[in-house]
Design a protein around this motif. Sequence first.
Motif, PDB file in Angstrom:
ATOM      1  N   ARG A  15       0.995  -7.860   0.860  1.00 18.46           N
ATOM      2  CA  ARG A  15       0.642  -9.106   0.179  1.00 18.46           C
ATOM      3  C   ARG A  15       1.533 -10.239   0.674  1.00 18.46           C
ATOM      4  NH1 ARG A  15      -4.049  -9.554  -1.964  1.00 18.46           N
ATOM      5  NH2 ARG A  15      -3.186 -11.284  -3.153  1.00 18.46           N
ATOM      6  N   TYR A  37      -2.748  -4.691  -8.831  1.00 19.79           N
ATOM      7  CA  TYR A  37      -2.510  -3.980  -7.568  1.00 19.79           C
ATOM      8  C   TYR A  37      -2.557  -2.459  -7.699  1.00 19.79           C
ATOM      9  CZ  TYR A  37      -0.628  -8.646  -6.720  1.00 19.79           C
ATOM     10  OH  TYR A  37      -0.468 -10.017  -6.632  1.00 19.79           O
ATOM     11  N   PRO A  65       6.559  -9.318  -2.594  1.00 22.72           N
ATOM     12  CA  PRO A  65       5.670 -10.325  -2.017  1.00 22.72           C
ATOM     13  C   PRO A  65       6.019 -11.706  -2.578  1.00 22.72           C
ATOM     14  CG  PRO A  65       4.431  -8.416  -2.787  1.00 22.72           C
ATOM     15  CD  PRO A  65       5.824  -8.255  -3.300  1.00 22.72           C
ATOM     16  N   ARG A 104      -1.149  -1.643   0.721  1.00 19.73           N
ATOM     17  CA  ARG A 104      -1.815  -2.931   0.477  1.00 19.73           C
ATOM     18  C   ARG A 104      -0.879  -3.902  -0.241  1.00 19.73           C
ATOM     19  NH1 ARG A 104      -7.403  -0.434  -1.999  1.00 19.73           N
ATOM     20  NH2 ARG A 104      -7.970   0.842  -0.177  1.00 19.73           N
TER      21      ARG A 104
END
Length: 227
Positions: A226, A182, A165, A222
């Motif tokens: 990012r 995370y 990310p 998820r």
Amino acid sequence: MAEKKSSKKTPSRDSGVLVIGLGRFGSAIASTLVRLDRDVLVVERDPEVVAQWSGRIAVVEGDGSNPVALEQAGVHDYPTAVVAVGSHLEASVLITANLVDLEVPQIWAKAVSHEHARILERIGAQHVVRPESEAGERVAHLVSGRLLDYIKVEDDFTIVKMHPPRELEGFTLAQAGVRTRYGVTVIGVKSPDLDFRYAEPGTRISPDDTLIVAGHPDLLERFSRRP
């Protein structure tokens, strides 16, 4: 059972693999085992398929649903067997049951549905794979985001390959607090023109890096999304 079409080496009790069925799945397994220099013998009932593969792999013509054919093929010399027949449910179940009765230590079997997999597990297959389902799940994850590869190890543990990310770029893993923020763990980093290296707290992330990340599949999804 018909005469064996090609010779085979005497297998090692630690490495011999018996494959039943020479469809796409079985032939891929057998060919790969040969490239890995493993002792492998294939049992295939279709004489045309046997003729096609004879000379490339050790293959005998026989019906794996017949326990006598398996014994004649030397099933007891192989500690591992792969039931690569999946589309014919009855044959798949009979072959697996025969291998269980013949006390093959490790049995891998292909299933084409959840119900098929349950039956194979109940009759004694230690490892049941659903290649179409697993491939479909993997591709779905790859096409849905920035993931470059996706390997499901267990239901709650997956390893992915991905680009970092942007919010991590220029920071070390310790500075970014990836695991704390995370819930996933970066286990390796591959930079362009450099060898793969295991991740350490001081590993600094660059835009062109490729990350190897492990964790729960939901958390990995998820993390991969990012900004």
